[in-house]
Write a protein that holds these residues in place. Structure first.
Motif: not given
Length: 965
Positions: A496-499, A559-564, A580-586
């Motif tokens: 999902l992050i790649l998508f 919202a996607v970062a939180k769900w992931l 969560l911080i790392l995903k949301a920031f990326l």
């Protein structure tokens, strides 16, 4: 011990019961924490023909509660539930007089939640807490459970949590001497009008010695009043720890987090210290924060950081301290940025390349911008763009880039020093990592794994037994989720992050296609005015569309970062927050900067040349930079996205969304109240009612994230937009008060959390600071004309000036070599065109190697790469030098920490020595009295026994508890 608020309280008694809204009914015990829940009372009905229309209170018969499900071997009831789904009372076969209440699924769920609440509250009472509840005297509604922690509980938990508390000892803080002291005094006098009017420590030269609380050493602490020794923030923190570790057997509920997740309770929160505005003259810390900090009218004042920390805790205090320091550091960078911009304005008239471009006598006939419908054009028509580009593309921007790289390093170093200073004064030095409780989702996943591995079937009457067995085994076995258990979550995260990253690139490509197609469509227009303003119209509309896309994707990515992160099932809240911080920031970093990276490094690089252009689609060429270069477009792109995000996302969304949520929650509760009016309810809402309406606190991640993204705008591409720090400063002046007002007036009071640093955010800031050096080096070398101008002046100019630079950067093309169908139709150009010019370093058509890259191209490219290497190493070296020169721990703080340890040891030795002398005198006195006879012995023994059995924690008996020195 307590259900003080019994049913049947007469109307109006509630006003007298809670005079302040912060205490129990006795007006003595503080409300340290509140649990809120919605209830729905079950209304049982007999079948038609029954003797009584509704169940009698105090009936001698016993009722079994069932949800209607029956197991194997269980006798079926004689009558079935009625179709309308109401609970039905009927006799159980073989057991006359025993009735069964069949519940609808909704009633069964509510009954299960009620039982869990009762069990949980019983366990809280066993833990020593005191509880007061509202009566459930309506068919449905909102009810509150108020919790008070007595001294015994507070002292026990403070010792377990190792909370540092002030002792009787105070010691003098070593002051700075010499010129530093004089400068400090002058600064204090100058900034006196900017200081907030909040209570300050009477003697700032003295500091109270703090030590982790211990009941065995209670004589060390300065306890004047047990009710006020622990402040409200500490009391609520202690109660929260008890709530988190108190469990129930039903559904394996391991604490308040699981119960809220299962909707047993709606919310759990500490109370604010009263109202922040109103007619009453009673001053509290919340009102003081509102008057001196959380209003826009006090924007010029410093923040009362110590009061913020005392009220909200160290974690939130550190955030506002960091935000304040960042805002202060933006002042010098804004001043330098304005100077650089003014330098561009002053030197614009003396800039030779822009003069040559604007001189209509220089007949630079440029090649068409599009196929077939675009005509030849004079370079002088782009005079305005060239002059505007000089405002940001001048030698001063190189200096400003170096300055901002060093500025970022100095900011991070200064923050480390301030952080250490705050840690010392807030008693955070030596703070140990607190025990992290597992998250409810982690426990549920662990339960599923355990049941699956042991093939436990939760069926009929054995279900409770199996849950009990699991809870017991979970506490005794070190079960945990392995890498293979999380593999599906990791795979989903990667995919999902790649998508999402590809979705961002697709959005950028979509805007590119929009620019290309719109430019072509407007070029088809017959109107001369429309054709002349094609570039401006396309650029403006494309940037606005890009901003809207960025704002929409930002909300989606959050919202996607939180769900992931949730499907990864992290064990603790800290691990969850970091991931969560790392995903949301990326995701948000890519979303915010993708279009800017495109304009800076890719736009105009893959256009091709006349006669061999690169096409996106058939007939649509790749877009080119403006005649003045891509730096001006980069500046427009950066400024619009930065200002748009700050104005719309950081301010309008931050103000509007919480207010809408609060209004919705208030209207929802009012509808519930209007359905069934209760005369016993007070007209004036209590503090827990007011706080429940407020928005729950969800963490500091959104606050940090918007500032980190802004920090990127200020540092990463500052070479193209020197005014970025100015707009960031203006935004932050408002942002500080906006966040302050939100915390004081719009949010429930957060749980206090002790943290000695800002955690992973510092690492992200450090990475951005290092990345900014590389990006600015490439912006100056590749995007701007700084290197080509430098090369021309010192390598190709005949007289060492910039005269002839424009002609040097333009190549020739023979228009007869244009592909068929691409020549301009109905050309209105004033003269016959044989050769047109285009911006590139290529061989002329009369050269043997026509249209190939010239020697000048390779020379400029080499100079650009050399500049990147030189700039990067120089700035990195200076950054390391600044880092080395500025110590992480201020010298005075380092000395004070050493002094504090020495004072602590001396204080302990002195107290223990005095206690030893007291014991020795007591023993000597005891030996003398022992000779007086048996009667005196019995008297003495009884006295000693009475002293030894005095209550634990009493001030009169502390010596009896410390016989070992």
């Amino acid at each position: 011990i307590i259900n003080n608020y019994v049913e049947g309280t007469p109307g109006g008694a509630r006003d007298k019961a809670f005079p302040s809204g912060l205490h129990f009914r006795d007006s003595k015990r503080k409300v340290d924490y509140v649990l809120a829940y919605h209830y729905r009372r079950r209304l049982a009905r007999h079948e038609p023909g029954a003797a009584s229309p509704e169940p009698r209170r105090g009936s001698a018969s016993v009722a079994l509660v069932s949800n209607g499900a029956t197991g194997k071997g269980r006798a079926e009831p004689q009558q079935q539930q009625q179709d309308h789904g109401q609970p039905v009372l009927r006799e159980w076969p073989g057991l006359p007089g025993l009735e069964v209440v069949e519940l609808s699924p909704l009633d069964a769920l509510e009954e299960e939640r009620r039982l869990q609440r009762e069990e949980y509250e019983r366990n809280l009472l066993e833990a020593g807490l005191e509880i007061e509840k509202d009566p459930e005297n309506k068919s449905q509604g909102l009810s509150f459970v108020r919790i008070h922690a007595p001294w015994q509980v507070l002292s026990r938990e403070a010792e377990l949590l190792k909370i540092k508390m002030p002792t009787k000892k105070m010691y003098e803080i070593t002051e700075e001497k010499g010129i530093l002291k004089t400068l400090s005094e002058i600064w204090c006098k100058l900034t006196e009008p900017l200081q907030p009017q909040v209570p300050q420590q009477e003697n700032t030269k003295m500091k109270t010695l703090s030590y982790p609380f211990s009941r065995e050493k209670i004589y060390l602490y300065n306890i004047k009043d047990k009710d006020t020794f622990f402040d409200n923030a500490t009391r609520s923190r202690i109660v929260r720890e008890i709530l988190k570790r108190t469990s129930t057997k039903a559904r394996n509920s391991m604490g308040i987090g699981t119960l809220i997740a299962n909707n047993v309770y709606d919310a759990a929160y500490p109370l604010h210290d009263g109202e922040y505005e109103g007619q009453n003259d009673v001053m509290n810390e919340r009102k003081l924060l509102y008057q001196e900090w959380a209003r826009y009218g006090v924007f010029y004042k410093f923040q009362p950081i110590d009061l913020i920390r005392k009220y909200f805790g160290e974690k939130i205090g550190l955030y506002f301290a960091w935000l304040g320091l960042y805002t202060e550091f933006l002042i010098p960078s804004s001043v330098v940025g304005i100077i650089v911009f003014l330098y561009g304005c002053v030197t614009i008239e003396s800039d030779i390349p822009s003069k040559e471009m604007c001189d209509q006598r220089n007949a630079f006939t440029m090649c068409p911008l599009c196929d077939k419908f675009c005509d030849y054009w004079n370079l002088s028509s782009a005079c305005a763009t060239a002059r505007a580009s000089h405002l940001f593309d001048n030698p001063a921007t190189v200096f400003f880039s170096i300055f901002m790289a060093l500025w970022a390093t100095m900011f991070l170093e200064q923050w480390k020093r301030l952080q250490m200073r705050l840690s010392y004064f807030w008693d955070l030095t030596g703070l140990e990592e607190e025990e992290q409780h597992p998250r409810p989702e982690y426990e549920n996943k662990l339960l599923q794994k355990k049941l699956k591995n042991k093939n436990i079937t939760t069926e009929n009457s054995n279900e409770f037994c199996h849950y009990f067995v699991y809870v017991f085994s979970l506490q005794n076995e070190k079960e945990k989720l392995t890498w293979s258990d999380r593999m599906p979550g990791y795979a989903a995260n990667f995919g999902l992050i790649l998508f999402m990253v590809m979705l961002t690139f697709s959005a950028v490509f979509g805007v590119i296609v929009y620019r290309i197609t719109t430019a072509a469509a407007l070029s088809f227009s017959a109107g001369q005015t429309a054709r002349a303003n094609v570039r401006v119209t396309v650029a403006a509309t494309a940037v606005i569309i890009n901003l809207v896309v960025v704002l929409i994707l930002d909300e989606i990515y959050g919202a996607v970062a939180k769900w992931l992160t949730e499907i990864e099932i992290p064990k603790t809240e800290k691990t969850f927050e970091e991931r969560l911080i790392l995903k949301a920031f990326l995701l948000k970093f890519v979303n915010s900067y993708a279009s800017i990276f495109y304009v800076a490094f890719f736009k105009g690089r893959f256009v091709g040349r006349p006669g061999r252009y690169v096409y996106v689609f058939e007939g649509y060429r790749m877009e080119e930079c403006a005649p003045g270069g891509c730096l001006m477009e980069l500046c427009i792109q950066l400024s619009i996205i930065m200002l748009g995000k700050q104005l719309i996302q950081n301010n309008l969304f931050e103000i509007g969304i919480p207010k809408l949520k609060k209004l919705f929650r208030k209207l929802k509760d009012e509808r519930t109240v209007l359905k069934e009016m209760d005369t016993s309810q007070s007209k004036d809402p209590q503090q827990w009612d007011l706080d429940y309406i407020l928005e729950p606190f969800t963490g500091l991640t959104p606050e940090y994230m918007e500032m980190i993204i802004q920090f990127g705008f200020v540092t990463l591409f500052v070479a193209s937009f020197p005014l970025a720090p100015v707009f960031a400063l203006l935004n932050n002046v408002i942002e500080v008060r906006l966040d302050a007002k939100k915390f004081v007036t719009e949010l429930r009071r957060p749980d206090t959390v002790r943290e000695k640093d800002i955690g992973i955010w510092y690492n992200i800031l450090s990475v951005i600071g290092k990345l900014s050096v590389i990006i600015n080096a490439f912006v100056i070398a590749v995007t701007s004309d700084f290197i080509p101008r430098l090369m021309y002046q010192y390598a190709y100019s005949q007289n060492g000036t910039m005269h002839g630079f424009i002609n040097h950067t333009l190549s020739y093309f023979n228009v007869s070599q244009l592909k068929a169908g691409t020549q301009p139709e109905n050309s209105l150009f004033a003269q016959e065109v044989s050769f047109c010019r285009f911006k590139d370093y290529r061989e002329p058509p009369w050269s043997p190697h026509q249209y190939e890259f010239s020697k000048q191209y390779w020379a400029v490219l080499s100079a650009r790469l050399a500049f990147v290497i030189l700039f990067q190493n120089l700035v990195m070296f200076l950054s390391v030098l600044v880092d080395w020169m500025i110590p992480d721990i201020p010298k005075d703080i380092s000395e004070q920490i050493k002094k504090e340890k020495t004072v602590l040891v001396d204080f302990f030795l002195k107290e223990e020595h005095e206690k030893l002398k007291l014991i020795e005198s007591f023993m000597a006195h005891d030996k003398r009295k022992r000779r007086s006879g048996t009667k005196s012995k019995r008297t003495r023994a009884a006295s000693f026994s009475q002293c030894h059995r005095s209550p634990k924690g009493s001030f009169t008996s502390f010596s009896s508890q410390h016989t070992v020195v």
